[in-house]
Enzyme design. Structure first.
Site, PDB file in Angstrom:
ATOM      1  N   ASP A 162      -3.406 -18.185  14.645  1.00 17.62           N
ATOM      2  CA  ASP A 162      -2.020 -17.733  14.632  1.00 17.62           C
ATOM      3  C   ASP A 162      -1.895 -16.361  15.293  1.00 17.62           C
ATOM      4  OD1 ASP A 162      -3.215 -16.222  12.648  1.00 17.62           O
ATOM      5  OD2 ASP A 162      -1.900 -16.902  11.030  1.00 17.62           O
ATOM      6  N   SER A 163      -3.036 -15.797  15.714  1.00 17.71           N
ATOM      7  CA  SER A 163      -3.025 -14.589  16.546  1.00 17.71           C
ATOM      8  C   SER A 163      -2.353 -14.845  17.890  1.00 17.71           C
ATOM      9  CB  SER A 163      -4.453 -14.084  16.774  1.00 17.71           C
ATOM     10  OG  SER A 163      -5.323 -15.136  17.152  1.00 17.71           O
TER      11      SER A 163
ATOM     12  N   ASP B 237      -5.164 -22.867  12.865  1.00 16.97           N
ATOM     13  CA  ASP B 237      -4.550 -22.119  11.767  1.00 16.97           C
ATOM     14  C   ASP B 237      -3.266 -22.795  11.286  1.00 16.97           C
ATOM     15  OD1 ASP B 237      -6.158 -19.965  11.077  1.00 16.97           O
ATOM     16  OD2 ASP B 237      -5.314 -18.642  12.603  1.00 16.97           O
TER      17      ASP B 237
ATOM     18  N   LYS C 138      -7.349 -24.176   9.185  1.00 12.09           N
ATOM     19  CA  LYS C 138      -7.753 -22.970   8.465  1.00 12.09           C
ATOM     20  C   LYS C 138      -6.543 -22.378   7.778  1.00 12.09           C
ATOM     21  CE  LYS C 138      -8.743 -18.976  10.605  1.00 12.09           C
ATOM     22  NZ  LYS C 138      -7.836 -18.009   9.911  1.00 12.09           N
TER      23      LYS C 138
ATOM     24  N   GLU D 124      -5.333 -19.061   4.823  1.00 11.92           N
ATOM     25  CA  GLU D 124      -5.713 -17.808   4.185  1.00 11.92           C
ATOM     26  C   GLU D 124      -5.499 -17.866   2.682  1.00 11.92           C
ATOM     27  OE1 GLU D 124      -4.305 -15.046   8.016  1.00 11.92           O
ATOM     28  OE2 GLU D 124      -3.478 -14.677   6.011  1.00 11.92           O
TER      29      GLU D 124
ATOM     30  N   GLU E  66     -12.831 -11.407   6.934  1.00 14.62           N
ATOM     31  CA  GLU E  66     -12.303 -10.443   7.894  1.00 14.62           C
ATOM     32  C   GLU E  66     -12.233  -9.040   7.306  1.00 14.62           C
ATOM     33  OE1 GLU E  66      -8.467  -9.728  10.882  1.00 14.62           O
ATOM     34  OE2 GLU E  66      -8.647 -11.601   9.761  1.00 14.62           O
TER      35      GLU E  66
END
Length: 272
Positions: A52-53, A91, A121, A123, A190
């Site tokens: 998502d970066s 993501d 993925k 979070e 991270e």
């Protein structure tokens, strides 16, 4: 002592577990489009993360929060078409899984069906337990992400190192153990202290991939645009730039402009 590497024609979630058990470090980079994915995959990368970066490096947003599920599917579809060997992880974007496990499953299914990605993925730890379990029960591989979780940036208020205090470090360890217990195939850590990251990696049987988490984990991930030096404002301690494409590409464009203006381009050999 060097470790003999097994040759993988195609990387799977099982491959990553084998690599950890054999002591072989796992290489991971981001990709958001076909051309970049094809270059990175052909160079031998193990895992490609459609992060998502993309919200930051592709769209210019300040955070990862604005990117939508449809946009993630578009990027992931482009990447998958350029990949022959790497495992593609996609993501789940902010808002697509946090509050409703059913919505989380629908989001993951859309990514798998519409993009052709190999896994997702997300979070978080215990707070997203039900979403993780529901996705896993559907047979979709899940990679976890702990430590600095960019989708929670407004909660943290800063991109500083996480889990430096004992209480947060203990929670991170407990969440990591839970993610493995629930069935996640790997974990990203991270911006956490190197000693803590190594402790987590040693306790888990699933691979732990670090970004700003030291060398004691099972692999490393960077944002490809940062690693290639296409960005220049972002300078964290953990980033190693292998190229300086920001300057090189700027120089190339400057030379192109000069050649066009002076009618040096196209020359006789570049015309029909």
């Amino acid at each position: 002592m060097s470790v003999a590497k097994k040759q993988y024609k195609r990387i799977t979630v099982k491959s990553l577990t084998e690599m950890k058990s054999h002591g072989e470090k796992i290489s991971m980079l981001t990709a958001y489009d076909y051309t970049m994915a094809k270059i990175i995959d052909s160079a031998g990368i193990d895992v490609l993360l459609v992060g998502d970066s993309a919200s930051n490096v592709m769209a210019g947003h300040e955070t990862t929060l604005p990117i939508t599920l449809d946009q993630m599917i578009y990027h992931a579809s482009s990447v998958v078409r350029g990949v022959e060997r790497a495992l593609v992880v996609v993501d789940l974007p902010f808002g697509s899984y946090q509050s409703d496990p059913k919505e989380a499953l629908r989001s993951a299914i859309r990514i798998m069906k519409e993009s052709g990605g190999h896994s997702v993925k997300l979070e978080g730890g215990r707070e997203v337990k039900e979403s993780i379990k529901r996705i896993l029960h559907a047979g979709i591989p899940v990679m976890g992400h702990l430590g600095l979780t960019p989708q929670s940036i407004y909660k943290f208020g800063t991109y500083t190192v996480r889990a430096k205090e004992e209480a947060e470090a203990e929670k991170l360890i407990e969440d990591a153990q839970a993610l493995e217990r629930w069935g996640c195939f790997a974990l990203v850590l991270e911006k956490v202290p190197a000693a803590l990251a190594q402790k987590v990696a040693e306790q888990l049987t699933i691979p732990v991939i670090g970004i700003g988490a030291g060398s004691g984990v099972d692999g490393q991930v960077l944002v490809s645009h940062d690693m290639f030096g296409m960005t220049h404002e972002f300078n964290p301690r953990f980033l190693r730039r292998y190229l300086n494409l920001y300057e090189d590409m700027g120089n190339a464009v400057g030379q192109y402009v000069k050649d066009v203006k002076s009618v040096d381009f196209p020359n006789d050999e570049e015309q029909y």
